[in-house]
Design a protein around this motif. Sequence first.
Motif, mmCIF file in Angstrom:
data_model
loop_
_atom_site.group_PDB
_atom_site.id
_atom_site.type_symbol
_atom_site.label_atom_id
_atom_site.label_comp_id
_atom_site.label_asym_id
_atom_site.label_seq_id
_atom_site.Cartn_x
_atom_site.Cartn_y
_atom_site.Cartn_z
ATOM 1 N N GLY A 235 0.703 -1.164 -0.127
ATOM 2 C CA GLY A 235 0.151 0.055 -0.127
ATOM 3 C C GLY A 235 0.616 1.374 -0.156
ATOM 4 O O GLY A 235 0.477 2.193 0.759
ATOM 5 N N ALA A 236 1.950 1.386 -0.825
ATOM 6 C CA ALA A 236 2.775 2.467 -0.708
ATOM 7 C C ALA A 236 1.880 3.661 -1.256
ATOM 8 O O ALA A 236 1.220 3.669 -2.373
ATOM 9 C CB ALA A 236 3.903 2.249 -1.850
ATOM 10 N N THR A 237 1.834 4.835 -0.585
ATOM 11 C CA THR A 237 1.012 5.715 -1.043
ATOM 12 C C THR A 237 1.357 6.361 -2.487
ATOM 13 O O THR A 237 0.608 7.025 -2.971
ATOM 14 C CB THR A 237 1.077 7.004 0.153
ATOM 15 O OG1 THR A 237 2.376 7.388 0.392
ATOM 16 C CG2 THR A 237 0.397 6.451 1.122
ATOM 17 N N SER A 238 2.562 6.320 -2.682
ATOM 18 C CA SER A 238 2.993 6.895 -4.087
ATOM 19 C C SER A 238 2.284 6.340 -5.122
ATOM 20 O O SER A 238 1.901 6.890 -6.265
ATOM 21 C CB SER A 238 4.507 6.718 -4.510
ATOM 22 O OG SER A 238 4.927 5.314 -4.294
ATOM 23 N N ARG A 239 1.908 5.069 -4.920
ATOM 24 C CA ARG A 239 1.046 4.260 -5.956
ATOM 25 C C ARG A 239 -0.188 5.090 -6.416
ATOM 26 O O ARG A 239 -0.895 5.068 -7.165
ATOM 27 C CB ARG A 239 0.747 2.842 -5.557
ATOM 28 C CG ARG A 239 2.042 1.997 -5.805
ATOM 29 C CD ARG A 239 1.710 0.649 -5.951
ATOM 30 N NE ARG A 239 2.841 -0.198 -5.968
ATOM 31 C CZ ARG A 239 2.928 -1.314 -5.555
ATOM 32 N NH1 ARG A 239 1.696 -2.101 -5.027
ATOM 33 N NH2 ARG A 239 4.028 -2.054 -5.280
ATOM 34 N N VAL A 240 -0.747 5.377 -4.937
ATOM 35 C CA VAL A 240 -2.046 6.240 -5.299
ATOM 36 C C VAL A 240 -2.225 7.308 -5.867
ATOM 37 O O VAL A 240 -3.071 7.644 -6.659
ATOM 38 C CB VAL A 240 -2.661 6.540 -3.618
ATOM 39 C CG1 VAL A 240 -4.135 7.360 -3.928
ATOM 40 C CG2 VAL A 240 -2.838 5.173 -2.628
ATOM 41 N N TYR A 241 -0.997 7.887 -5.755
ATOM 42 C CA TYR A 241 -0.988 9.485 -6.405
ATOM 43 C C TYR A 241 -0.697 9.073 -7.774
ATOM 44 O O TYR A 241 -1.253 9.498 -8.501
ATOM 45 C CB TYR A 241 0.251 10.007 -5.705
ATOM 46 C CG TYR A 241 0.031 10.758 -4.545
ATOM 47 C CD1 TYR A 241 -1.021 11.577 -4.562
ATOM 48 C CD2 TYR A 241 0.711 10.222 -3.396
ATOM 49 C CE1 TYR A 241 -1.274 12.159 -3.045
ATOM 50 C CE2 TYR A 241 0.498 10.632 -2.214
ATOM 51 C CZ TYR A 241 -0.355 11.703 -1.976
ATOM 52 O OH TYR A 241 -0.559 12.261 -0.720
ATOM 53 N N LEU A 245 -2.849 10.328 -11.226
ATOM 54 C CA LEU A 245 -2.239 11.039 -12.213
ATOM 55 C C LEU A 245 -2.354 10.373 -13.676
ATOM 56 O O LEU A 245 -2.701 11.147 -14.503
ATOM 57 C CB LEU A 245 -0.860 11.259 -11.881
ATOM 58 C CG LEU A 245 -0.241 11.983 -10.611
ATOM 59 C CD1 LEU A 245 1.026 12.025 -10.138
ATOM 60 C CD2 LEU A 245 -0.723 13.639 -11.073
ATOM 61 N N LEU A 246 -2.161 8.950 -13.574
ATOM 62 C CA LEU A 246 -2.661 8.405 -14.658
ATOM 63 C C LEU A 246 -3.853 8.548 -15.475
ATOM 64 O O LEU A 246 -4.148 8.611 -16.491
ATOM 65 C CB LEU A 246 -2.195 6.898 -14.579
ATOM 66 C CG LEU A 246 -0.859 6.425 -14.721
ATOM 67 C CD1 LEU A 246 -0.523 5.282 -14.176
ATOM 68 C CD2 LEU A 246 -0.215 6.568 -15.802
ATOM 69 N N SER A 247 -4.853 8.516 -14.417
ATOM 70 C CA SER A 247 -6.250 8.717 -14.975
ATOM 71 C C SER A 247 -6.416 10.177 -15.471
ATOM 72 O O SER A 247 -7.350 10.436 -16.133
ATOM 73 C CB SER A 247 -7.344 8.362 -13.812
ATOM 74 O OG SER A 247 -7.654 9.336 -13.214
ATOM 75 N N ILE A 248 -5.825 11.242 -14.762
ATOM 76 C CA ILE A 248 -6.004 12.508 -15.383
ATOM 77 C C ILE A 248 -5.460 12.870 -16.706
ATOM 78 O O ILE A 248 -5.853 13.248 -17.734
ATOM 79 C CB ILE A 248 -5.342 13.586 -14.248
ATOM 80 C CG1 ILE A 248 -6.207 13.475 -13.030
ATOM 81 C CG2 ILE A 248 -5.030 14.905 -14.980
ATOM 82 C CD1 ILE A 248 -5.297 14.444 -12.037
ATOM 83 N N GLU A 249 -4.202 11.856 -16.766
ATOM 84 C CA GLU A 249 -3.709 11.971 -18.377
ATOM 85 C C GLU A 249 -4.414 11.274 -19.127
ATOM 86 O O GLU A 249 -4.634 11.635 -20.445
ATOM 87 C CB GLU A 249 -2.048 11.218 -17.932
ATOM 88 C CG GLU A 249 -1.392 11.000 -19.383
ATOM 89 C CD GLU A 249 -0.833 12.541 -19.822
ATOM 90 O OE1 GLU A 249 -0.768 13.394 -18.904
ATOM 91 O OE2 GLU A 249 -0.669 12.427 -21.110
ATOM 92 N N ALA A 250 -5.118 10.246 -18.885
ATOM 93 C CA ALA A 250 -5.993 9.603 -19.830
ATOM 94 C C ALA A 250 -7.079 10.316 -20.511
ATOM 95 O O ALA A 250 -7.507 10.362 -21.504
ATOM 96 C CB ALA A 250 -6.638 8.254 -19.216
#
Length: 310
Positions: A235-241, A245-250
């Motif tokens: 559950g590394a929080t960097s993965r959540v960010y 970000l990937l969904s914003i980019e999509a």
Amino acid sequence: MGDTKGAFSRMRCKICGSRDVEVFLRSYGLRLCRDDFIKFFEKRVERAIGKFKMFTKEDNVLVAVSGGKDSLALLYVLSELGYNVSGYFLDLGIGEFSEKARKAILNFAEKFSIPIKIESLKEAFGYDLLEISKVMRRPPCSFCGIIKRYFMNKAAESYILATGHTLYDEAAVLLSNIIHWRLSYLARQGAVLPQELGFSKKVKPLIFLSERETAIYCFFKGIDYFMESCPLSKGATSRVYKHHLLSIEADMPGSIIRFLKGFYSAKASLNFPDESKKDMVPCRNCGYATTAEGLCAVCRIRQRLENYKH
Ligand code: SF4
Ligand code: ZN
């Protein structure tokens, strides 16, 4: 990899006009043939090195490698571009995970004749990461970064230290720093950390490239990398960010690179307070810069381990 020749057979490379389009970069609306993608990738690395004055062909650069695509692509591309470069791998001793990473690194070094120094935490410190965790009664992730940074800094004493952080790594840190309004972290965030207080200069030449782009580069260059993530990362929080970000980019292609570039341009005028180097003193035992009186964090761990032995 997602993009295949067939899917683009009727399209032309934006640069050379050939019909051999192999890559579509949605963020830039660019369709490229293999050769032009490689040139695009290498130009972006050169541009980051030049824009942030990271290093020149006279400098000695040490790339911290993990066995994954980003750091191996970085080591390879810097060597291709003619820089004086070698690699450094700290084997943390995380069972099969570290063994596979070491194997990928040895294969890479042999295949491309690029030197990589391998250091084992167990040999250098007497304990591997899991053993330290047991003695300290703390989860490995809570001190792993401190240990890695310590050994990387020692290994890079007469080098500039380059890491394979990519666009989304850096954008995830930026988003997290903004969400928590960590002003002094924002002051320190950048593609370059200067040489100071006994720490080597640190640079991130892949800052304008995504992980997908490094994966494609590795594929085209025949770089076999290690794909697993550390089994201890829960559950590394960097993965959540990164996920957000990937969904914003999509939804809005090109947003993330604009987000990061905009921050770099605005940073000089934003004037964040930098308190990170407040009251740094050399460690009494090893000389490493620390905010603690007496021993640095790693020497305190070392002391706990020694007390445990007796
Ligand atoms: Fe270290 Fe693994 Fe934790 Fe990352 S996930 S900090 S490599 S122990
Ligand atoms: Zn110390």
